[in-house]
Design a protein around this motif. Structure first.
Motif, PDB file in Angstrom:
ATOM      1  N   LYS A 393       0.991  -1.124  -0.100  1.00  0.00           N
ATOM      2  CA  LYS A 393       0.055  -0.109  -0.060  1.00  0.00           C
ATOM      3  C   LYS A 393       0.731   1.138  -0.006  1.00  0.00           C
ATOM      4  O   LYS A 393       0.498   2.381  -0.537  1.00  0.00           O
ATOM      5  N   LEU A 394       1.994   1.177   1.003  1.00  0.00           N
ATOM      6  CA  LEU A 394       2.715   2.426   0.933  1.00  0.00           C
ATOM      7  C   LEU A 394       3.529   2.677  -0.574  1.00  0.00           C
ATOM      8  O   LEU A 394       3.764   3.774  -0.895  1.00  0.00           O
ATOM      9  N   ASN A 395       3.894   1.420  -0.960  1.00  0.00           N
ATOM     10  CA  ASN A 395       4.564   1.594  -2.486  1.00  0.00           C
ATOM     11  C   ASN A 395       3.599   2.263  -3.494  1.00  0.00           C
ATOM     12  O   ASN A 395       4.039   3.144  -4.563  1.00  0.00           O
ATOM     13  N   LYS A 396       2.227   2.089  -3.211  1.00  0.00           N
ATOM     14  CA  LYS A 396       1.492   2.636  -4.475  1.00  0.00           C
ATOM     15  C   LYS A 396       1.388   4.139  -4.189  1.00  0.00           C
ATOM     16  O   LYS A 396       0.936   4.867  -5.051  1.00  0.00           O
ATOM     17  N   LEU A 397       1.543   4.740  -2.899  1.00  0.00           N
ATOM     18  CA  LEU A 397       1.676   5.956  -2.819  1.00  0.00           C
ATOM     19  C   LEU A 397       2.579   6.742  -3.567  1.00  0.00           C
ATOM     20  O   LEU A 397       2.544   7.971  -3.695  1.00  0.00           O
ATOM     21  N   ASN A 398       3.741   5.898  -3.817  1.00  0.00           N
ATOM     22  CA  ASN A 398       5.135   6.663  -4.551  1.00  0.00           C
ATOM     23  C   ASN A 398       5.445   7.854  -3.906  1.00  0.00           C
ATOM     24  O   ASN A 398       6.040   8.561  -4.590  1.00  0.00           O
ATOM     25  N   ARG A 399       5.674   8.106  -2.830  1.00  0.00           N
ATOM     26  CA  ARG A 399       6.299   8.949  -1.872  1.00  0.00           C
ATOM     27  C   ARG A 399       7.342   8.581  -1.003  1.00  0.00           C
ATOM     28  O   ARG A 399       7.916   9.530  -0.635  1.00  0.00           O
ATOM     29  N   TYR A 400       7.460   7.213  -0.483  1.00  0.00           N
ATOM     30  CA  TYR A 400       8.433   6.820   0.403  1.00  0.00           C
ATOM     31  C   TYR A 400       9.048   5.717  -0.415  1.00  0.00           C
ATOM     32  O   TYR A 400       9.350   4.538   0.382  1.00  0.00           O
ATOM     33  N   ASN A 401       9.808   5.889  -1.402  1.00  0.00           N
ATOM     34  CA  ASN A 401      10.388   4.803  -2.179  1.00  0.00           C
ATOM     35  C   ASN A 401      11.684   4.397  -1.439  1.00  0.00           C
ATOM     36  O   ASN A 401      11.919   3.243  -1.256  1.00  0.00           O
ATOM     37  N   LYS A 402      12.378   5.254  -0.665  1.00  0.00           N
ATOM     38  CA  LYS A 402      13.612   5.080   0.018  1.00  0.00           C
ATOM     39  C   LYS A 402      13.228   4.286   1.070  1.00  0.00           C
ATOM     40  O   LYS A 402      13.862   3.248   1.500  1.00  0.00           O
ATOM     41  N   LEU A 403      12.239   4.775   1.859  1.00  0.00           N
ATOM     42  CA  LEU A 403      11.751   3.828   3.281  1.00  0.00           C
ATOM     43  C   LEU A 403      11.240   2.487   2.810  1.00  0.00           C
ATOM     44  O   LEU A 403      11.634   1.660   3.599  1.00  0.00           O
ATOM     45  N   THR A 404      10.399   2.354   1.802  1.00  0.00           N
ATOM     46  CA  THR A 404      10.009   1.093   1.561  1.00  0.00           C
ATOM     47  C   THR A 404      11.130   0.248   0.986  1.00  0.00           C
ATOM     48  O   THR A 404      10.954  -1.012   1.247  1.00  0.00           O
ATOM     49  N   LYS A 405      11.937   0.748   0.112  1.00  0.00           N
ATOM     50  CA  LYS A 405      13.027  -0.196  -0.288  1.00  0.00           C
ATOM     51  C   LYS A 405      13.830  -0.670   0.776  1.00  0.00           C
ATOM     52  O   LYS A 405      14.315  -2.019   0.816  1.00  0.00           O
ATOM     53  N   LEU A 406      14.294   0.113   1.646  1.00  0.00           N
ATOM     54  CA  LEU A 406      14.916  -0.185   2.820  1.00  0.00           C
ATOM     55  C   LEU A 406      14.272  -1.361   3.655  1.00  0.00           C
ATOM     56  O   LEU A 406      14.921  -2.320   4.069  1.00  0.00           O
ATOM     57  N   THR A 407      12.919  -1.147   3.769  1.00  0.00           N
ATOM     58  CA  THR A 407      12.388  -2.002   4.522  1.00  0.00           C
ATOM     59  C   THR A 407      12.197  -3.453   3.751  1.00  0.00           C
ATOM     60  O   THR A 407      12.481  -4.492   4.340  1.00  0.00           O
ATOM     61  N   GLU A 408      12.059  -3.421   2.462  1.00  0.00           N
ATOM     62  CA  GLU A 408      12.008  -4.674   1.772  1.00  0.00           C
ATOM     63  C   GLU A 408      13.384  -5.209   1.888  1.00  0.00           C
ATOM     64  O   GLU A 408      13.344  -6.725   1.956  1.00  0.00           O
ATOM     65  N   LYS A 409      14.493  -4.664   1.628  1.00  0.00           N
ATOM     66  CA  LYS A 409      15.592  -5.029   1.760  1.00  0.00           C
ATOM     67  C   LYS A 409      15.946  -5.730   3.203  1.00  0.00           C
ATOM     68  O   LYS A 409      16.524  -6.866   3.078  1.00  0.00           O
TER      69      LYS A 409
END
Length: 413
Positions: A393-409
């Motif tokens: 859901k956060l990824n769909k907002l396309n505002r927190y790309n660095k935050l979501t990418k780190l969390t996925e990592k």
């Protein structure tokens, strides 16, 4: 005329200091002979009225030649030699200097730093412009080989030989060095600093501090961790700022973070940071203890327990090599934006993100190589699935790309 003052923990040899002191320089020293003598000599050559300068050399129970060689030291500035009877650590000995300092401006300097003649003047001038300024000269790593140490690596000795091969005087002097010596071999004399010969042995090192300056500039604009600039190897501020927040936290005994912890409190109190190229110092290279990393991690955790804030907690992702400084800064900026705009839609994500960061900080005490972080958090399979759903859901907002990418990592590491 010298006075000797004793108590149960230290002995002070000082001169009576007049009230018109403008600058107090505080130098902790532990087994830094003969590097500390070069540091003190460089302060003798300052283009500043030395009658308005006092220097504290805080000897933290050194076992080298420092005490005997400073017994009859008579520099042009007001000199205070404080010798601790037992080793107290950087925080406590610096506080001894702060407690006795009379200057309006305090400069913290490491015992192995050579400084140029404009050093004090330039530090002082900055503080005539702003009362809440902290000025650092330690974010550019300028180094100097003033001595050869017996425990230097062969490649360091070879590097020195390469640097001086075009200088007959220094090359001839280096021939006297015998690797079997048990004490540091001085490569430079006072006259070499007077005529500029020392520059042959100066060099720049790339460091993460350099990266910060390149990325954010001298005012550290856009850098969310300006308090990292409080590096006591070379930093200055008005004494009134220290009076406002207190000195170093003496719970920090080992290596590291006692300076950042104070820098953090100063930043929280409204201090502004400036990294200046006009207050350059040269670190005299010496062997580094292999125990520093573990001590630093212990002190990072102490720092975190005293300040359980997100901008201290998130340091763990850089220490664990999950992100570099730039990425860490970008993640924090996005996270602040997230807290302001979308927190209440993603309370579960926020709770789990904080739990992940806490787990990373705990794992650091065991090993820097972080594997199966999500497993270490103790989250159930259902909670992990909920977290992945929140991320989508956060990824769909396309505002927190660095935050979501780190969390996925982190999830898939």
């Amino acid at each position: 005329m010298f006075n000797y003052m004793k108590n149960d923990s230290f002995i002070t040899r000082n001169i009576q200091t007049p009230k018109e002191i403008e600058v107090s320089i505080i130098i902790p020293s532990y087994n830094k002979y003969p590097l500390n003598l070069i540091t003190l000599y460089s302060l003798e050559k300052q283009h500043f009225d030395l009658s308005k300068v006092e220097v504290f050399l805080l000897d933290d129970a050194s076992t080298d030649q420092t005490p005997e060689l400073l017994e009859n030291y008579h520099p042009p500035y007001h000199f205070h030699y404080i010798r601790c009877k037992s080793n107290n650590g950087r925080a406590k000995v610096r506080n001894l200097g702060i407690q006795q300092a009379c200057g309006k401006v305090i400069i913290f300097l490491d015992a192995e730093m050579y400084v140029e003649p404009s050093f004090i003047q330039n530090h002082y001038q900055y503080h005539q412009q702003k009362n809440n300024l902290i000025v650092t000269g330690a974010m550019s790593y300028n180094a100097l080989y003033s001595c050869i140490f017996p425990s230097f690596k062969p490649e360091q000795v070879q590097e020195i030989k390469e640097m001086i091969k075009g200088d007959p005087k220094l090359s001839s002097r280096s021939l006297e060095y015998q690797h079997s010596l048990s004490t540091p071999f001085p490569l430079l004399e006072n006259s070499d600093f007077d005529d500029g010969s020392y520059k042959t042995l100066c060099f720049e090192k790339s460091s993460w501090f350099s990266f910060i300056l390149e990325q954010y500039g001298s005012n550290l604009d856009g850098f969310s961790f300006p308090w990292m600039a409080f590096l006591t190897g070379n930093v200055s501020l008005r004494k009134s700022l220290l009076d406002k927040v207190g000195g170093f936290d003496e719970d920090f005994v080992g290596y590291g973070y006692e300076d950042w912890e104070l820098g953090y409190r100063l930043y929280e109190a409204g201090a502004e940071y400036l990294a200046s190229d006009k207050v350059i110092s040269y670190h005299q290279e010496h062997p580094i203890s292999s125990d520093n990393w573990q001590e630093a991690i212990e002190n990072y955790y102490l720092f975190l327990t005293k300040h359980p804030d997100i901008d201290v907690l998130i340091l763990g992702i850089e220490l664990s090599q999950l992100a570099n400084l730039y990425e860490m800064n970008e993640v924090l900026m996005e996270y602040y934006d997230f807290l302001e705009n979308d927190l209440y839609e993603f309370l579960l994500f926020n709770k789990m993100f904080i739990k992940i960061l806490v787990t990373i900080s705990l794992l650091l005490k065991i090993d820097v190589r972080h594997k199966n972080i999500l497993g270490a958090t103790g989250l159930s399979i259902e909670q992990k699935n909920d977290l992945l759903s929140e991320l989508m859901k956060l990824n769909k907002l396309n505002r927190y790309n660095k935050l979501t990418k780190l969390t996925e990592k982190i999830i898939f590491t």
